[in-house]
Enzyme design. Structure first.
Site, PDB file in Angstrom:
ATOM      1  N   ARG A  59      22.404 -58.811  -0.546  1.00  0.00           N
ATOM      2  CA  ARG A  59      22.968 -59.330   0.701  1.00  0.00           C
ATOM      3  C   ARG A  59      23.857 -60.566   0.517  1.00  0.00           C
ATOM      4  O   ARG A  59      24.852 -60.727   1.225  1.00  0.00           O
ATOM      5  CB  ARG A  59      21.816 -59.674   1.657  1.00  0.00           C
ATOM      6  N   TYR A  60      23.520 -61.434  -0.420  1.00  0.00           N
ATOM      7  CA  TYR A  60      24.140 -62.753  -0.426  1.00  0.00           C
ATOM      8  C   TYR A  60      25.073 -63.051  -1.598  1.00  0.00           C
ATOM      9  O   TYR A  60      26.233 -63.396  -1.401  1.00  0.00           O
ATOM     10  CB  TYR A  60      23.043 -63.830  -0.372  1.00  0.00           C
TER      11      TYR A  60
ATOM     12  N   ARG B 220       5.223 -51.149 -25.074  1.00  0.00           N
ATOM     13  CA  ARG B 220       4.863 -52.375 -24.338  1.00  0.00           C
ATOM     14  C   ARG B 220       5.600 -53.580 -24.914  1.00  0.00           C
ATOM     15  O   ARG B 220       5.071 -54.686 -24.982  1.00  0.00           O
ATOM     16  CB  ARG B 220       3.347 -52.614 -24.371  1.00  0.00           C
TER      17      ARG B 220
ATOM     18  N   HIS C  32      20.010 -93.468  11.789  1.00  0.00           N
ATOM     19  CA  HIS C  32      18.756 -92.995  12.390  1.00  0.00           C
ATOM     20  C   HIS C  32      19.038 -91.970  13.493  1.00  0.00           C
ATOM     21  O   HIS C  32      18.217 -91.749  14.374  1.00  0.00           O
ATOM     22  CB  HIS C  32      17.929 -94.153  12.966  1.00  0.00           C
TER      23      HIS C  32
ATOM     24  N   GLN D 176       9.254 -70.952 -31.512  1.00  0.00           N
ATOM     25  CA  GLN D 176       9.759 -69.582 -31.396  1.00  0.00           C
ATOM     26  C   GLN D 176      10.897 -69.527 -30.390  1.00  0.00           C
ATOM     27  O   GLN D 176      11.807 -68.724 -30.511  1.00  0.00           O
ATOM     28  CB  GLN D 176       8.630 -68.630 -30.986  1.00  0.00           C
TER      29      GLN D 176
ATOM     30  N   SER E 137      24.245 -64.989  20.118  1.00  0.00           N
ATOM     31  CA  SER E 137      22.873 -64.692  20.520  1.00  0.00           C
ATOM     32  C   SER E 137      22.857 -63.356  21.234  1.00  0.00           C
ATOM     33  O   SER E 137      23.772 -63.042  21.996  1.00  0.00           O
ATOM     34  CB  SER E 137      22.337 -65.788  21.444  1.00  0.00           C
TER      35      SER E 137
ATOM     36  N   ARG F 114       4.874 -71.631 -28.974  1.00  0.00           N
ATOM     37  CA  ARG F 114       5.196 -71.006 -27.687  1.00  0.00           C
ATOM     38  C   ARG F 114       4.012 -70.197 -27.190  1.00  0.00           C
ATOM     39  O   ARG F 114       3.138 -69.811 -27.956  1.00  0.00           O
ATOM     40  CB  ARG F 114       6.449 -70.110 -27.719  1.00  0.00           C
TER      41      ARG F 114
ATOM     42  N   SER G 168       7.597 -66.057 -19.813  1.00  0.00           N
ATOM     43  CA  SER G 168       8.557 -64.962 -19.722  1.00  0.00           C
ATOM     44  C   SER G 168       8.745 -64.440 -18.297  1.00  0.00           C
ATOM     45  O   SER G 168       9.866 -64.424 -17.787  1.00  0.00           O
ATOM     46  CB  SER G 168       8.108 -63.815 -20.640  1.00  0.00           C
TER      47      SER G 168
ATOM     48  N   ARG H 112      12.168 -64.949 -15.825  1.00  0.00           N
ATOM     49  CA  ARG H 112      12.956 -63.812 -15.362  1.00  0.00           C
ATOM     50  C   ARG H 112      13.355 -63.994 -13.897  1.00  0.00           C
ATOM     51  O   ARG H 112      14.408 -63.535 -13.457  1.00  0.00           O
ATOM     52  CB  ARG H 112      12.161 -62.508 -15.478  1.00  0.00           C
TER      53      ARG H 112
END
Length: 431
Positions: free
Chosen positions: A26-27, A91, A165, A247, A295, A335, A340, A344
């Site tokens: 969307r952005y 994995r 203020h 690492q 609106s 590490r 991780s 991400r």
């Protein structure tokens, strides 16, 4: 359109039936989304493997030109489906892509990732992405500053009521107030450029930063290992690399990166809050399109939705700083892997969010509308009270006591109140 999100078919399969971050859907701009896409990341992994192989070949390892050419020819030939299946079995995302790259480079398969650890591609890619993301943000921020500078020049001589203020204070000008915004953004521009230019490559460091695997490959020739590090750093376009790493590169880098982005968020939030307040006072408003609806129930409303969006997303950007602060504090020894998943999310979201608010703020800054008559009417309402400060200064210069302020507040102000709409005070008393 450039690739976005998780790359290619996976996103297409999700369609409208799965959550996608609004930052991408969307952005944020397509170019920023692409920098953080899977396609860009994994293509950069392959480029890093190619640079490593080229440097290793130059320094004497038995790598053939045919293997190098095979890798070059397949940098963009990424089988995302195969990589996903490999990762499901192994994995391990890096080894999944080593196997996937090796599948389309059978002659080079044996030397892909030679001597490297996962962070060779993971961390170095992150640093390349951070650098490129800064390169997208910096001209956008400069453009916003330029647009606001044009606006400030045009309105430099337009008097307006200042607020402290959020109470009526002395006069300022519309242009001078805009310069407060510009000054903050100029500080942000300097800080973003400083952090971008200070980025250092992780380089070729091995599993714990000792370069032990590369020393073994080059039979203990430490000069060749140092040359290897330098050659790959130069190929990646960095002027320098870290001398010391575990690492990973130190996670304090992520703190610095998100600190300047969070600071930018604070600046934009302040600017857009000012615009929202001025919109309520009907002195200034952001662009409002012909077909725009303020609106669904109140057609007369002209809500400052762009400024509201900037404030909303800037809050998110500021809070993201807590992620790298906490991550850096718990990186045990060389590490741990609890960085991780967090990284991400927070690194990509920070840049996508900053990109969005700068794009939106540019749109706002290019179409700000000022209503001088409303500003003039508010000044006239407050002129009798603003004039009293000049009166006090004149009285003190003549030998009077400044504490006459109390007398004015208790005795004079009440008398002026019924006449404030018709009183006229000479300009030299209040300007």
């Amino acid at each position: 359109m450039a690739e976005r999100g998780d790359g290619g078919g996976q996103q297409a399969a999700c369609g409208h039936d799965s959550y996608r971050t609004p930052l991408a859907s969307r952005y944020a701009s397509p170019e920023m989304c692409f920098v953080f896409s899977d396609r860009y990341k994994f293509r950069t992994w392959r480029q890093l493997w190619l640079w490593l192989a080229e440097a290793e070949q130059t320094l004497g390892l038995p790598i053939t030109d045919e293997q190098i050419q095979e890798m070059k020819s397949n940098l963009d030939n990424i089988d995302f489906k195969m990589a996903a299946e490999e990762e499901k079995q192994l994995r391990h995302d890096v080894m999944a892509h080593v196997h996937t790259f090796g599948h389309c480079c059978p002659k080079a398969a044996a030397i892909i990732h030679l001597g490297a650890t996962s962070c060779y591609v993971g961390d170095n890619t992150d640093l390349i992405i951070l650098r490129n993301a800064f390169d997208l943000l910096l001209p956008k921020l400069a453009r916003v500053i330029s647009r606001l500078a044009d606006f400030a020049k045009e309105r430099a001589d337009l008097p307006t009521l200042g607020f402290t203020h959020f109470q009526p204070a002395q006069l300022t000008t519309v242009g001078k107030r805009c310069c407060l915004w510009i000054q903050d953004l100029c500080m942000d521009l300097q800080n973003l450029k400083r952090v971008r230019d200070d980025l250092r490559f992780r380089g070729v460091k091995g599993t714990t930063g000792t370069q032990a695997s590369f020393l073994q490959l080059f039979e203990g020739d430490d000069q060749k290992v140092e040359q290897l590090d330098k050659m790959v750093t130069e190929k990646a376009g960095f002027k320098r690399a870290f001398i010391i790493t575990g690492q990973t590169y130190t996670r304090k880098v992520d703190i610095e990166v998100l600190s300047v982005l969070a600071s930018l968020g604070a600046s934009v939030h302040k600017i857009c809050t000012d615009i929202r307040l001025l919109a309520n006072l009907k002195e200034m408003e952001e662009p409002f399109e012909k077909q725009q609806i303020g609106s669904s129930a109140m057609p007369y409303k002209r809500n400052p939705m762009r400024s509201e969006r900037c404030c909303s997303l800037a809050r998110h950007l500021m809070t993201l700083l807590m992620d790298p602060l906490q991550t850096a504090s718990v990186q045990w020894f060389e590490r741990t892997l609890d960085d991780s998943a967090n990284r991400r999310i927070c690194l990509a979201e920070a840049f996508l969010t900053a990109d969005t608010i700068l794009n939106t703020l540019q749109n706002v800054s290019e179409g700000l509308v000022v209503y001088p008559k409303v500003i003039e009417r508010r000044i006239r309402q407050e002129l009798p009270f603003m004039a009293t400060e000049s009166i006090i200064m004149a009285m003190v210069k003549a030998g009077g006591n400044r504490q006459v302020q109390r007398f004015l507040e208790e005795e004079v102000y009440p008398l002026l109140k019924p006449y404030e709409s018709v009183m006229k005070v000479k300009a030299e008393l209040c300007l």
